[in-house]
Design an enzyme around this catalytic site. Structure first.
Site, PDB file in Angstrom:
ATOM      1  N   HIS A 322      39.411  18.608  35.741  1.00 27.12           N
ATOM      2  CA  HIS A 322      38.809  17.458  35.064  1.00 27.12           C
ATOM      3  C   HIS A 322      38.117  17.953  33.802  1.00 27.12           C
ATOM      4  O   HIS A 322      37.560  19.055  33.802  1.00 27.12           O
ATOM      5  CB  HIS A 322      37.789  16.774  35.976  1.00 27.12           C
ATOM      6  CG  HIS A 322      37.444  15.399  35.524  1.00 27.12           C
ATOM      7  ND1 HIS A 322      36.490  15.149  34.579  1.00 27.12           N
ATOM      8  CD2 HIS A 322      37.972  14.195  35.867  1.00 27.12           C
ATOM      9  CE1 HIS A 322      36.429  13.851  34.370  1.00 27.12           C
ATOM     10  NE2 HIS A 322      37.316  13.247  35.127  1.00 27.12           N
ATOM     11  N   ASP A 380      41.885  11.521  42.088  1.00 22.86           N
ATOM     12  CA  ASP A 380      43.270  11.139  42.367  1.00 22.86           C
ATOM     13  C   ASP A 380      43.913  11.953  43.478  1.00 22.86           C
ATOM     14  O   ASP A 380      45.024  11.644  43.901  1.00 22.86           O
ATOM     15  CB  ASP A 380      44.119  11.286  41.093  1.00 22.86           C
ATOM     16  CG  ASP A 380      43.704  10.293  40.026  1.00 22.86           C
ATOM     17  OD1 ASP A 380      43.460   9.143  40.399  1.00 22.86           O
ATOM     18  OD2 ASP A 380      43.605  10.675  38.864  1.00 22.86           O
TER      19      ASP A 380
HETATM   20  N1  CMC Z   1      46.752  22.913  37.257  1.00 25.58           N
HETATM   21  C1  CMC Z   1      46.845  24.134  36.684  1.00 25.58           C
HETATM   22  N2  CMC Z   1      46.101  24.534  35.634  1.00 25.58           N
HETATM   23  C2  CMC Z   1      45.242  23.658  35.132  1.00 25.58           C
HETATM   24  C3  CMC Z   1      45.082  22.357  35.659  1.00 25.58           C
HETATM   25  C4  CMC Z   1      45.869  22.003  36.761  1.00 25.58           C
HETATM   26  N3  CMC Z   1      45.770  20.789  37.303  1.00 25.58           N
HETATM   27  N4  CMC Z   1      44.152  21.694  34.960  1.00 25.58           N
HETATM   28  C5  CMC Z   1      43.733  22.528  34.012  1.00 25.58           C
HETATM   29  N5  CMC Z   1      44.385  23.723  34.108  1.00 25.58           N
HETATM   30  C6  CMC Z   1      44.144  24.923  33.286  1.00 25.58           C
HETATM   31  C7  CMC Z   1      44.788  24.767  31.900  1.00 25.58           C
HETATM   32  O1  CMC Z   1      46.089  25.317  31.864  1.00 25.58           O
HETATM   33  C8  CMC Z   1      43.826  25.527  31.029  1.00 25.58           C
HETATM   34  O2  CMC Z   1      44.086  26.905  31.156  1.00 25.58           O
HETATM   35  P1  CMC Z   1      43.853  27.900  29.891  1.00 25.58           P
HETATM   36  O3  CMC Z   1      42.393  27.790  29.578  1.00 25.58           O
HETATM   37  O4  CMC Z   1      44.264  29.213  30.416  1.00 25.58           O
HETATM   38  O5  CMC Z   1      44.718  27.376  28.797  1.00 25.58           O
HETATM   39  C9  CMC Z   1      42.459  25.290  31.675  1.00 25.58           C
HETATM   40  O6  CMC Z   1      42.733  25.006  33.050  1.00 25.58           O
HETATM   41  C10 CMC Z   1      41.692  24.127  31.067  1.00 25.58           C
HETATM   42  O7  CMC Z   1      42.554  23.003  31.086  1.00 25.58           O
HETATM   43  P2  CMC Z   1      42.664  21.962  29.889  1.00 25.58           P
HETATM   44  O8  CMC Z   1      43.972  21.289  29.955  1.00 25.58           O
HETATM   45  O9  CMC Z   1      42.298  22.642  28.595  1.00 25.58           O
HETATM   46  O10 CMC Z   1      41.486  20.991  30.311  1.00 25.58           O
HETATM   47  P3  CMC Z   1      41.315  19.492  29.869  1.00 25.58           P
HETATM   48  O11 CMC Z   1      39.887  19.188  30.062  1.00 25.58           O
HETATM   49  O12 CMC Z   1      41.872  19.271  28.523  1.00 25.58           O
HETATM   50  O13 CMC Z   1      42.231  18.671  30.894  1.00 25.58           O
HETATM   51  C11 CMC Z   1      42.939  17.458  32.799  1.00 25.58           C
HETATM   52  C12 CMC Z   1      41.742  17.996  31.997  1.00 25.58           C
HETATM   53  C13 CMC Z   1      42.421  16.494  33.861  1.00 25.58           C
HETATM   54  C14 CMC Z   1      43.856  16.699  31.840  1.00 25.58           C
HETATM   55  C15 CMC Z   1      43.701  18.650  33.447  1.00 25.58           C
HETATM   56  O14 CMC Z   1      42.840  19.327  34.326  1.00 25.58           O
HETATM   57  C16 CMC Z   1      44.974  18.187  34.161  1.00 25.58           C
HETATM   58  O15 CMC Z   1      46.012  18.043  33.505  1.00 25.58           O
HETATM   59  N6  CMC Z   1      44.885  17.953  35.507  1.00 25.58           N
HETATM   60  C17 CMC Z   1      46.022  17.417  36.248  1.00 25.58           C
HETATM   61  C18 CMC Z   1      46.136  15.915  36.026  1.00 25.58           C
HETATM   62  C19 CMC Z   1      45.067  15.157  36.766  1.00 25.58           C
HETATM   63  O16 CMC Z   1      44.814  15.360  37.945  1.00 25.58           O
HETATM   64  N7  CMC Z   1      44.453  14.184  36.049  1.00 25.58           N
HETATM   65  C20 CMC Z   1      43.462  13.267  36.651  1.00 25.58           C
HETATM   66  C21 CMC Z   1      42.108  13.475  36.068  1.00 25.58           C
HETATM   67  S1  CMC Z   1      40.819  12.663  37.032  1.00 25.58           S
HETATM   68  C22 CMC Z   1      41.175  10.978  36.951  1.00 25.58           C
HETATM   69  C23 CMC Z   1      41.023  10.408  35.602  1.00 25.58           C
HETATM   70  O17 CMC Z   1      39.935  10.476  35.010  1.00 25.58           O
HETATM   71  O18 CMC Z   1      41.997   9.853  35.117  1.00 25.58           O
END
Ligand code: CMC
Length: 446
Positions: A322, A380
């Site tokens: 998140h 989720d």
């Molecule tokens: N699985 C594997 N690696 C992950 C995941 C994951 N679910 N989420 C983040 N990472 C890694 C990502 O690759 C990155 O690594 P690095 O720093 O080495 O590049 C690091 O963790 C930080 O991730 P980010 O994408 O820069 O973080 P963000 O804040 O931009 O993204 C997120 C947040 C929710 C989009 C992401 O965690 C994700 O894609 N999660 C899976 C989808 C999901 O479950 N979404 C629902 C969110 S909660 C409900 C809502 O509010 O809608």
């Protein structure tokens, strides 16, 4: 803004607590910027006059360090895993309130007293029917259309039916639009489901609670008397509460941005639904279940964990991570408990997806990759298992999220319109295109 008790909604102040000096090391030029503090949470540097005074922009794609507005609705402490609505902990609200009380809290600023609760329930109940002509819209869609596509369309179409609540400068019309949206969303969502399975639409029933009515319109048929299981209705209600609002997430920010141009509320909420649909946001609940199906068995979990950690593989563990929570999402804990309760009441034992989800969670929470990046299960992760057990097809999961989030979107929209600082949202950019070149006539272009 006044609550329905006639007293102002509790709203703290943003105070200037000092200044911060920024120096351009290339020129030695400095600028002092105000340092702001809200009621709680991190301080913010006020950059509003930065461009006018210095000619510089700030650069923050993804808004990882940007507060886009003042808001008194929802507070998240991501490090501690805290979520408050108007100061109340989500755990207390999920345990002790029903969804419409939480709607009243978000929209009007206070939990209702018994009389206000009754009035609010009546107001919402008496707005649940949609204009009969709107039902014709559904037949324009293919039966196999994704229900989120249908919801984007029919929600936007509400502005073609309810002209008397599209004057955004009239507080009464704004409130009527809010009531209509909260009330009609379950009807429209249930209609999207009914259309996809080829069953007749069910009209709302005024003798049922909000969650009961939604379950009735979704799963009832005109052929039989349909009884709503109170445990399932309560679980549905709790799921709605857990999704009701979540601060300035992607869809809420979309609603605010669309609303900043003074677009009508129905159009703004349709834009929120579109933003929510993405798998990185609300679409994750559907993606989680598809992922659990793809994993298929506990033995295959290590393979998927490996893929999630592989930088060259786009696969991510859906339902994990998140932007704000760097701790267990408090909603996920309640959702997991609700999941057990629902499976129990439905007599579902050894649910294969639950077994995979629990093992996946256990492994991920111990794996250094997830531990170091502070990736925890989010809201989720467990919701799809509950919704599937209740009989919803996966394509409906994000629709339920949209239904429940509507109150959050419309409350945030209303707060924005009432904010005297409100301006059209208009970010700038760091331009990387051609800086300017002479025009080449067609016959001279190689
Ligand atoms: N699985 C594997 N690696 C992950 C995941 C994951 N679910 N989420 C983040 N990472 C890694 C990502 O690759 C990155 O690594 P690095 O720093 O080495 O590049 C690091 O963790 C930080 O991730 P980010 O994408 O820069 O973080 P963000 O804040 O931009 O993204 C997120 C947040 C929710 C989009 C992401 O965690 C994700 O894609 N999660 C899976 C989808 C999901 O479950 N979404 C629902 C969110 S909660 C409900 C809502 O509010 O809608």
């Amino acid at each position: 803004m006044e609550s329905s008790k006639g007293r102002p909604v509790w709203r703290g102040e943003v105070k200037q607590v000092g200044t911060i000096t920024v120096t351009d090391d290339t020129t030695g030029k400095t600028v002092k910027l105000p340092l702001l503090e809200g009621e709680t949470g991190p301080r913010a540097i006020d950059v509003r006059k930065l461009y006018a005074e210095t000619g510089y922009f700030t650069f923050d794609p993804g808004f990882t360090s940007t507060a886009s507005c003042e808001s008194a609705i929802t507070y998240i402490d991501g490090d501690e895993g805290i979520l408050l609505h108007r100061g109340y902990a989500i755990q207390d609200l999920a345990e002790n309130c029903d969804y419409l009380e939480v709607c009243h809290l978000l929209l009007r600023g206070e939990l209702p007293n018994p009389q206000q609760k009754e009035e609010f329930e009546r107001t919402i109940t008496y707005h649940t029917m949609v204009h009969e002509q709107l039902s014709r819209f559904y037949s324009g869609f293919r039966r196999d259309a994704h229900p989120m596509a249908v919801m984007c369309g029919v929600t936007g179409a509400l502005s073609a039916f309810y002209h008397d609540s599209t004057d955004i400068l009239d507080p009464r019309q704004r409130m009527i639009a809010a009531h209509r949206l909260i009330a009609k969303m379950p009807t429209m969502a249930a209609m999207a489901y009914k259309y996809s399975v080829g069953q007749p639409f069910m009209y709302p029933r005024n003798d049922l609670s909000y969650a009961e009515n939604f379950l009735y319109m979704t799963f009832g048929t005109p052929c039989e008397t349909w009884k709503v299981d109170p445990v399932l209705a309560r679980a549905m209600d709790k799921i709605f509460i857990l999704h009701a609002d979540h601060e300035q997430n992607a869809s809420t920010s979309t609603v605010r941005l669309a609303g900043s141009s003074h677009a009508n509320p129905f159009a703004c909420i349709a834009s929120g639904i579109a933003a929510l649909w993405g798998p990185a946001h609300g679409g994750a609940n559907e993606a989680v279940l598809l992922m659990l199906e793809e994993i298929g068995s506990v033995e295959r979990i290590p393979e998927f964990i490996k893929r999630a950690k592989d930088k060259n593989d786009p696969f991510r563990l859906m339902g994990f991570g998140h932007r704000v929570y760097k701790n267990y999402d408090p909603r996920a804990k309640i959702m997991r408990q609700t999941c057990y309760e629902v499976l129990d009441v439905l007599g579902i034992k050894d649910e294969p997806h639950l077994a995979i989800a629990m093992e996946l969670e256990k492994i991920a929470l111990e794996d250094p990759y997830f531990v170091e990046k502070k990736l925890y299960p989010n809201v989720d992760f467990y919701s799809g298992i509950i919704l599937k057990a209740m009989g919803f097809p996966t394509s409906m999961f994000t629709v339920l999220f949209a239904l429940a989030r509507t109150v959050g979107w419309i409350s945030q929209w209303q707060e924005m319109i009432e904010d005297p600082q409100q301006k059209i949202g208009r970010p700038r950019q760091l331009y990387t295109g051609n800086p300017g070149r002479p025009f080449v006539p067609l016959n001279k272009r190689g």
